[in-house]
Design a protein around this motif. Structure first.
Motif, PDB file in Angstrom:
ATOM      1  N   THR A 244       0.836  -1.201   0.000  1.00 49.58           N
ATOM      2  CA  THR A 244       0.000   0.000   0.000  1.00 49.58           C
ATOM      3  C   THR A 244       0.873   1.255   0.000  1.00 49.58           C
ATOM      4  O   THR A 244       2.061   1.208   0.326  1.00 49.58           O
ATOM      5  CB  THR A 244      -0.911   0.023   1.243  1.00 49.58           C
ATOM      6  N   ASP A 245       0.253   2.387  -0.355  1.00 43.67           N
ATOM      7  CA  ASP A 245       0.996   3.650  -0.346  1.00 43.67           C
ATOM      8  C   ASP A 245       1.495   3.976   1.054  1.00 43.67           C
ATOM      9  O   ASP A 245       2.630   4.436   1.231  1.00 43.67           O
ATOM     10  CB  ASP A 245       0.103   4.786  -0.859  1.00 43.67           C
TER      11      ASP A 245
ATOM     12  N   GLN B  23       3.865   8.290  -5.630  1.00 46.67           N
ATOM     13  CA  GLN B  23       3.845   8.181  -7.089  1.00 46.67           C
ATOM     14  C   GLN B  23       4.661   6.989  -7.561  1.00 46.67           C
ATOM     15  O   GLN B  23       4.208   6.194  -8.394  1.00 46.67           O
ATOM     16  CB  GLN B  23       4.393   9.473  -7.718  1.00 46.67           C
TER      17      GLN B  23
ATOM     18  N   SER C  84       2.936   3.722  -6.592  1.00 47.15           N
ATOM     19  CA  SER C  84       1.799   3.427  -7.458  1.00 47.15           C
ATOM     20  C   SER C  84       2.262   2.859  -8.793  1.00 47.15           C
ATOM     21  O   SER C  84       1.713   1.867  -9.297  1.00 47.15           O
ATOM     22  CB  SER C  84       0.978   4.699  -7.687  1.00 47.15           C
ATOM     23  N   GLU C  85       3.306   3.472  -9.364  1.00 47.63           N
ATOM     24  CA  GLU C  85       3.838   2.975 -10.637  1.00 47.63           C
ATOM     25  C   GLU C  85       4.429   1.586 -10.481  1.00 47.63           C
ATOM     26  O   GLU C  85       4.227   0.709 -11.329  1.00 47.63           O
ATOM     27  CB  GLU C  85       4.901   3.948 -11.160  1.00 47.63           C
TER      28      GLU C  85
ATOM     29  N   ARG D 291       3.647  -0.618  -8.181  1.00 44.22           N
ATOM     30  CA  ARG D 291       2.569  -1.564  -7.897  1.00 44.22           C
ATOM     31  C   ARG D 291       1.843  -1.972  -9.184  1.00 44.22           C
ATOM     32  O   ARG D 291       1.573  -3.155  -9.408  1.00 44.22           O
ATOM     33  CB  ARG D 291       1.582  -0.944  -6.911  1.00 44.22           C
ATOM     34  N   GLU D 292       1.553  -0.992 -10.044  1.00 43.41           N
ATOM     35  CA  GLU D 292       0.890  -1.308 -11.307  1.00 43.41           C
ATOM     36  C   GLU D 292       1.777  -2.169 -12.195  1.00 43.41           C
ATOM     37  O   GLU D 292       1.298  -3.097 -12.858  1.00 43.41           O
ATOM     38  CB  GLU D 292       0.504  -0.016 -12.035  1.00 43.41           C
TER      39      GLU D 292
END
Length: 450
Positions: free
Chosen positions: A13-14, A198, A201-202, A204-205
């Motif tokens: 998670t973030d 940021q 998130s990148e 993780r994707e």
């Protein structure tokens, strides 16, 4: 990333990513200052002994503080250098679970000790200096505010305990110092937090996409392996052994055994390249072979019909080399047809070796020609070897190719069961390749006549 790291990155998670980045940075920062504090305490201790003040309580506090600072520095360095999966010492593991709180307590105690040892002037100096020393810590706004408020209150308590009376102007100036330190530290931490979120998130994707592709490749590999026979047929007149070793997750090689009215058709094929696209073409090819299986009494006619299957299975032109060999135990003859596939190597019972090479275009080629076939007799003790080009095109670290001649010599010198001949070929190729990576799929099918 390795599989475990991919799964962890996909689930991270973030908030957890921010905590890890903050903790890693804070561990380094704490290690630096704990080292400086330990040296400072050591200097105070040396000065105390040199000036004859060693029996004083402040000197012993400095000695104890030096030990604590050195231990804190060592622990912080261990945390800063910790790698995923690396086991840390029990105290370090305990601290790592609530690292920010431990750092909070450490700096507060460190300030209290300096304030006590330094007297009224030291209390004032360290109370003003410590907020700036803490700018390097990465903290949430709430934690930083709580940290600085506690530090401010501690400074006031020590000042009043030392009978130092500050006026409203002095208290206001100190408060402004703390407020500025709070604002600067909060802005720095916010900038790092936004950047971390940021990147997290990148990452993780990207990890989720790689996991999706890995799962699809795993499914494609399982599908490809399901197309290969689980075990060779049990025959009274022949011993059979085969193996296919893909170079990537999804290979382009294929082999099969098909019963044709008491005869045995052995198929060995190779789709150009390897990977998912090759696996799709391979699936279409196998479907065509199954539909045409009863026509394998004439192998070349089946291969000619398979040309359309390959040509129409993909918009992008794909080439497939294929050998189909029909072994008739009653006539003791083998009918061999080949569409651009490597030659069949035959070791006769008397020890001689011959190569059966049928020149013709691969399936899917633009120019369609009649695919030739050849009949050869066989007798007890004869060995037939069908293989893909991943065998003789294997290269070693010097860039040399294994070659058909070397393969023929291995078959010539092998006089065991079909499995022993197969294993001898694989062992020879592996020894020749050495530390060089496998560049192409490897398939070997051995038929030994009883």
């Amino acid at each position: 990333m390795v599989p475990d790291e991919l799964e962890q990155a996909a689930q991270l998670t973030d908030a957890e990513a921010v905590r890890r980045v903050f903790d890693a940075h804070n561990a380094v920062w704490t290690a630096i200052f704990a080292t400086v504090f330990a040296l400072f305490d050591a200097g105070l201790l040396i000065y105390a002994f040199a000036s004859g003040q060693a029996p004083k309580l402040s000197s012993w506090i400095a000695a104890l503080q030096m030990i604590v600072a050195a231990a804190a520095a060592a622990m912080a360095m261990e945390l800063a250098n910790a790698k995923p999966g690396k086991r840390m010492r029990a105290p370090t593991r305990l601290v790592s679970r609530h690292l920010t709180d431990w750092i909070f307590a450490y700096f507060l105690v460190q300030y209290a000790v300096f304030a006590y040892i330094g007297g009224p002037k030291g209390t004032e100096v360290w109370g003003t200096l410590f907020p700036w020393l803490l700018l390097g810590l990465r903290l949430s706004f709430a934690r930083r505010l709580a940290f600085l408020v506690t530090l401010y209150a501690t400074a006031l308590v020590f000042l009043y305990a030392r009978n130092v009376r500050f006026g409203a102007k002095d208290l206001g100036g100190l408060a402004i110092t703390y407020a500025i330190a709070l604002a600067i530290g909060a802005m720095n931490s916010r900038r790092v937090r936004r950047k971390t979120i940021q990147e997290s998130s990148e990452r993780r994707e990207s990890a989720r996409e790689q996991l999706r592709m890995r799962d699809e490749l795993r499914y494609a590999r399982e599908l490809q392996l399901s197309m290969l026979p689980d075990e060779p047929p049990s025959l009274s007149w022949a011993d059979i052994a085969a193996i296919s070793i893909p170079a990537t997750e999804v290979g382009g090689d294929y082999f099969d055994y098909i019963d044709v009215d008491g005869s045995l058709a052995v198929i060995c094929g190779d789709v150009a390249g390897h990977g998912l696209a090759s696996g799709i073409t391979l699936s279409a090819l196998r479907g065509g072979i199954i539909l045409l299986s009863q026509s394998l009494t004439n192998p070349s006619a089946v291969l000619e019909r398979l040309h359309d299957v390959v040509a129409k299975s993909s918009r992008k032109r794909t080439l497939v080399t294929l050998t189909a060999a029909l072994f008739d135990p009653h006539r003791r003859r083998a009918t061999i047809a080949s569409a651009g596939h490597p030659p069949v190597i035959v070791r006769r019972s008397n020890g001689t070796v011959e190569t059966i090479e049928l020149f013709g275009p691969p399936l899917g080629a633009r120019r369609v020609e009649r695919i030739g076939q050849r009949e050869v007799s066989f007798s007890r003790g004869d060995v037939f070897l069908l293989h893909s080009d991943g065998i003789y095109e294997a290269t070693n670290e010097a860039g040399e190719q294994y070659g058909l001649d070397r393969l023929a010599r291995v078959v010539e010198s092998s006089d065991g069961s079909a499995a022993e001949v197969r294993d001898a070929v694989l062992r020879s190729v592996e020894q020749f390749r050495g530390n060089a990576a496998q560049q192409d799929d490897v398939t070997v099918v051995v038929v030994k006549i009883y």
